[in-house]
Design a protein around this motif. Structure first.
Motif, short mmCIF file in Angstrom:
data_model
loop_
_atom_site.label_atom_id
_atom_site.label_comp_id
_atom_site.label_asym_id
_atom_site.label_seq_id
_atom_site.Cartn_x
_atom_site.Cartn_y
_atom_site.Cartn_z
N LEU A 232 0.81 -1.22 0.00
CA LEU A 232 0.00 0.00 0.00
C LEU A 232 0.84 1.27 0.00
O LEU A 232 0.33 2.35 -0.27
N ILE A 306 -13.73 -6.67 8.92
CA ILE A 306 -13.76 -8.08 8.54
C ILE A 306 -13.68 -8.88 9.83
O ILE A 306 -12.73 -8.71 10.61
N VAL A 313 -6.68 -13.41 6.68
CA VAL A 313 -7.17 -12.23 5.97
C VAL A 313 -6.03 -11.39 5.39
O VAL A 313 -6.10 -10.94 4.24
N LYS A 316 -4.62 -12.24 1.98
CA LYS A 316 -5.61 -11.98 0.91
C LYS A 316 -5.63 -10.50 0.55
O LYS A 316 -5.74 -10.14 -0.62
N LEU A 317 -5.55 -9.65 1.59
CA LEU A 317 -5.57 -8.20 1.33
C LEU A 317 -4.33 -7.79 0.55
O LEU A 317 -4.41 -7.02 -0.42
N ALA A 320 -4.68 -8.77 -2.97
CA ALA A 320 -5.65 -7.93 -3.68
C ALA A 320 -5.06 -6.57 -4.04
O ALA A 320 -5.33 -6.02 -5.11
N VAL A 321 -4.23 -6.02 -3.13
CA VAL A 321 -3.60 -4.74 -3.43
C VAL A 321 -2.64 -4.89 -4.59
O VAL A 321 -2.63 -4.07 -5.53
N LEU A 324 -4.41 -5.02 -7.81
CA LEU A 324 -4.96 -3.72 -8.19
C LEU A 324 -3.90 -2.82 -8.81
O LEU A 324 -4.18 -2.03 -9.71
N LEU B 226 -19.53 -4.54 7.02
CA LEU B 226 -18.76 -5.78 7.19
C LEU B 226 -18.59 -6.50 5.86
O LEU B 226 -19.51 -6.59 5.06
N ILE B 227 -17.38 -6.99 5.66
CA ILE B 227 -17.05 -7.75 4.45
C ILE B 227 -16.74 -9.18 4.90
O ILE B 227 -15.97 -9.37 5.83
N ALA B 232 -12.21 -11.24 1.41
CA ALA B 232 -11.43 -10.13 1.97
C ALA B 232 -10.95 -9.17 0.89
O ALA B 232 -10.90 -7.96 1.12
N GLY B 233 -10.62 -9.71 -0.28
CA GLY B 233 -10.11 -8.86 -1.36
C GLY B 233 -11.07 -7.75 -1.76
O GLY B 233 -10.65 -6.68 -2.22
N ILE B 236 -10.42 -4.20 -0.48
CA ILE B 236 -9.47 -3.33 -1.19
C ILE B 236 -10.18 -2.56 -2.30
O ILE B 236 -9.94 -1.37 -2.51
N ARG B 240 -10.67 1.56 -2.65
CA ARG B 240 -10.29 2.33 -3.84
C ARG B 240 -11.51 3.07 -4.41
O ARG B 240 -11.46 4.27 -4.64
#
Ligand SMILES: Cc1cc2nc3c(=O)[nH]c(=O)nc-3n(C[C@H](O)[C@H](O)[C@H](O)COP(=O)(O)OP(=O)(O)OC[C@H]3O[C@@H](n4cnc5c(N)ncnc54)[C@H](O)[C@@H]3O)c2cc1C
Lengths: 325, 246
Positions: A232, A306, A313, A316-317, A320-321, A324, B226-227, B232-233, B236, B240
């Motif tokens: 990030l 979450i 978790v 996964k984050l 995902a970043v 992106l 809540l997600i 979890a993705g 993000i 954004r």
């Protein structure tokens, strides 16, 4: 009558918090129908100082004395007081930093000025009073404070006002000397030690923060926090018990008895959200909480949450970043 | 070495902050007051330095009305030798600094310590004002303090690092962790504190320069979105596209 803005520089550049201070000062000047002059401390290139025009500064005073690169409260106080007298400044604006607020408090006595630190908004000047809104009770409240007298000093909290930007405008850089002598530097540091920053982002200046609590289980798991922070471009932080047991260095401890942060995004991982922790982070614009306990108090202070295991978790984050970007 | 340690009386850190109906004052009803947590570092470090030197005195100073005395006694129980209370409600940082400077001048103190800031008004102002009033150096915020003769070596926290600063007495420092492990009173301390001197003196100086017009509480959060952990993705993407923070 004018507004004097104190801009802190490091490694040739104006600090982000000082860009905010410069635009704050320029907006106050516009409110009062005058101009804003800056005085630079900490060493910056002339080009970087000239570009303070983009924040609305018309003139920048620069004292080339090399010892001003490091903070000396005595020398900075004299420098700024001399500039304030020369410019007949009635308002002085600084960053609410360990430099700005420290020198602001000495200046207020020397210049017989009223002082407000931790200020979060532009002043209200209608009705003949000069009122500023400032953070109080460790982030749990605000107070609107009336500043009296002909001279006022305002220390502006980081990331609470936006740095304006008018591309291409240039300020005049004028050399200035406060005739500082050896005696003025008696309290100068003998040594300065900078921290190693994970990913190079300084927590107090960060716009994005990833923070870990006791739920991270041990220092060996901080790679998960650091990976997300790195993806990030965020700084890392922690709760008090985490720094108390030395999982993380003390300077990462946020909260009522640590540092207060107000980033655009604060991601809390395995932190319960005790009132003392919230005090240090609740002025963040967006708060994300990851906690396996749906009853954790932090969810009440969060924008996104979450309910889940940080160990599942976080990767996964981070993925995902990366996807992106 | 004569130490002067300034303590303030603040709401306990777990306090839910509330104000009087006109929002002009902090609502003290049902609130427990404690020694400002940052001041505890100043107090304990002064006691440690006095003990290490084998001589000296530690005086605690509070600007406050009579209701602060239980916490002044607590500071005496932790190990201060005597106490002074300036009998006045603390109006603003400038007013408090004037009181401290007057006491410091009168008593000829070598080291004036206080916490980094009070956790109620969060000024981070008093140290610099006192130093300037007395014409002596201030080191704020200090994370470490050692004394050798009349020379003090301190670590000052700066954004992203620290500075090593050496100053001679007299000086002012505002303290924070990890300076020491704050002490708590033991039974013997509590017993002896009862008979230690506590002098009450009237305030001096000019009126305050700032006044609080009104207090306000931060706006309430809208409620958490809540997600599910499996997705979890998606968080993000929301950060954004919806929150627009990354
Ligand atoms: C005078 C005073 C001052 C204080 N000042 C501060 C301060 O400045 N800053 C501060 O932070 N604290 C401060 N505290 C301490 C504060 O009261 C709390 O004790 C502290 O914030 C708790 O830290 P924590 O959330 O990391 O740990 P805990 O309260 O132990 O919470 C851990 C959380 O992690 C969750 N968790 C556990 N495992 C997992 C997992 N695998 N996945 C997801 N979640 C998990 C748990 O559900 C729990 O909610 C202060 C206390 C006092 C008395």
């Amino acid at each position: 009558m004018s507004v004097l803005v104190v801009v802190e520089c490091a490694e040739g550049e104006v600090k982000k918090s000082s860009l905010e201070v410069a635009s704050y000062g320029a907006q106050v000047a516009a409110q009062l129908g005058t101009t804003a002059t800056a005085i630079a401390v900490g060493g910056a290139t002339e080009a970087n100082l000239a570009s303070l025009g983009e924040q609305g500064i018309t003139k920048v005073l620069y004292d080339a004395e090399p010892r001003l690169k490091e903070f000396s409260n005595n020398a900075y106080t004299k420098l700024i007081a001399t500039a304030a007298e020369q410019e007949q400044a009635t308002i002085i604006v600084l960053a609410n930093s360990n430099i700005g607020a420290a020198v602001g408090s000495r200046l207020s006595v020397r210049l017989k000025a009223s002082l407000a630190t931790n200020v979060v908004e532009l002043p209200k000047t209608d009705g003949g009073q000069f009122v500023v809104k400032r953070g109080a009770f460790s982030g749990k409240a605000f107070s609107n404070v009336v500043l009296s007298g002909d001279r006022k000093i305002i220390a502006v909290k980081k990331n609470s006002t936006e740095a304006r930007h008018e591309a291409g405008k240039i300020a005049e850089v004028v050399s200035f000397s406060a005739q500082l002598s050896d005696a003025d530097f008696a309290d100068a540091p003998t040594k300065v030690v900078m921290q190693e920053q994970a990913g190079g982002v300084l927590l107090p200046e960060a716009e994005l923060v990833v923070s870990g609590g006791r739920g991270m289980k041990g220092p060996e798991n901080w790679g998960l926090i650091e990976d997300l922070a790195k993806a990030l471009g965020a700084a890392t932080a922690c709760s008090k018990p985490v720094s108390d047991v030395d999982w993380r260095p003390h300077h990462e401890h946020v909260g009522q008895t640590g540092i207060t942060v107000s980033p655009n995004l604060y991601i809390a991982c395995g932190i319960s959200g005790a009132i003392q922790h919230l005090a240090g982070v609740n002025s963040s614009k967006v708060i994300v909480v990851i906690n396996k306990d749906p009853e954790a108090p932090f969810f009440k202070a969060a924008d996104y949450g979450i309910v889940g295991d940080v160990f599942e978790v976080l990767p996964k984050l981070t993925a995902a970043v990366k996807e992106l970007n | 070495m004569k130490f002067l340690v300034c303590i303030s009386n603040v709401p306990d850190t777990t306090t839910k902050i509330a104000f009087t109906p006109d929002n002009k004052e902090f609502n003290k009803a049902g609130v427990q007051f404690v020694i400002n947590p940052w001041d505890e570092y100043a107090l304990t470090r002064a006691i440690e330095l006095k003990e290490a030197a084998g001589s000296g005195t530690v005086t605690v100073l509070n600007v406050g009305e009579a209701d602060t005395e239980p916490n002044i006694r607590k500071a005496l129980a932790i190990g201060a030798d005597d106490a002074i209370r300036v009998n006045a409600a603390p109006q603003d940082a400038y007013f408090v600094a004037e009181q401290i400077a007057a006491v410091a001048k009168e008593g000829g103190y070598d080291v004036i310590l206080m916490g980094k800031e009070s956790i109620d008004y969060n000024g981070f102002q008093v140290h610099g004002m006192v130093g300037e009033m007395l014409g002596i150096p201030t080191v704020a915020p200090a994370m470490k303090l050692d004394l050798s003769g009349n020379t003090a070596t301190l670590e000052r926290e700066i954004e992203g690092g620290k500075e090593i600063v050496t100053v001679n007495t007299p000086f002012v420092a505002s303290c924070q962790q990890p300076m020491c492990e704050p002490r708590i009173p033991n039974m013997r301390g509590i017993m002896t504190a009862r008979t230690k001197p506590l002098k009450v003196i009237p305030p001096v100086g000019e009126p305050a320069r700032t006044t609080v017009a009104e207090y306000a509480l931060p706006p309430k959060k809208q409620g958490v979105k809540l997600i599910p952990a499996e997705n979890a993705g998606d968080l993000i993407k929301l950060l954004r596209n919806e929150a627009k923070v990354i």
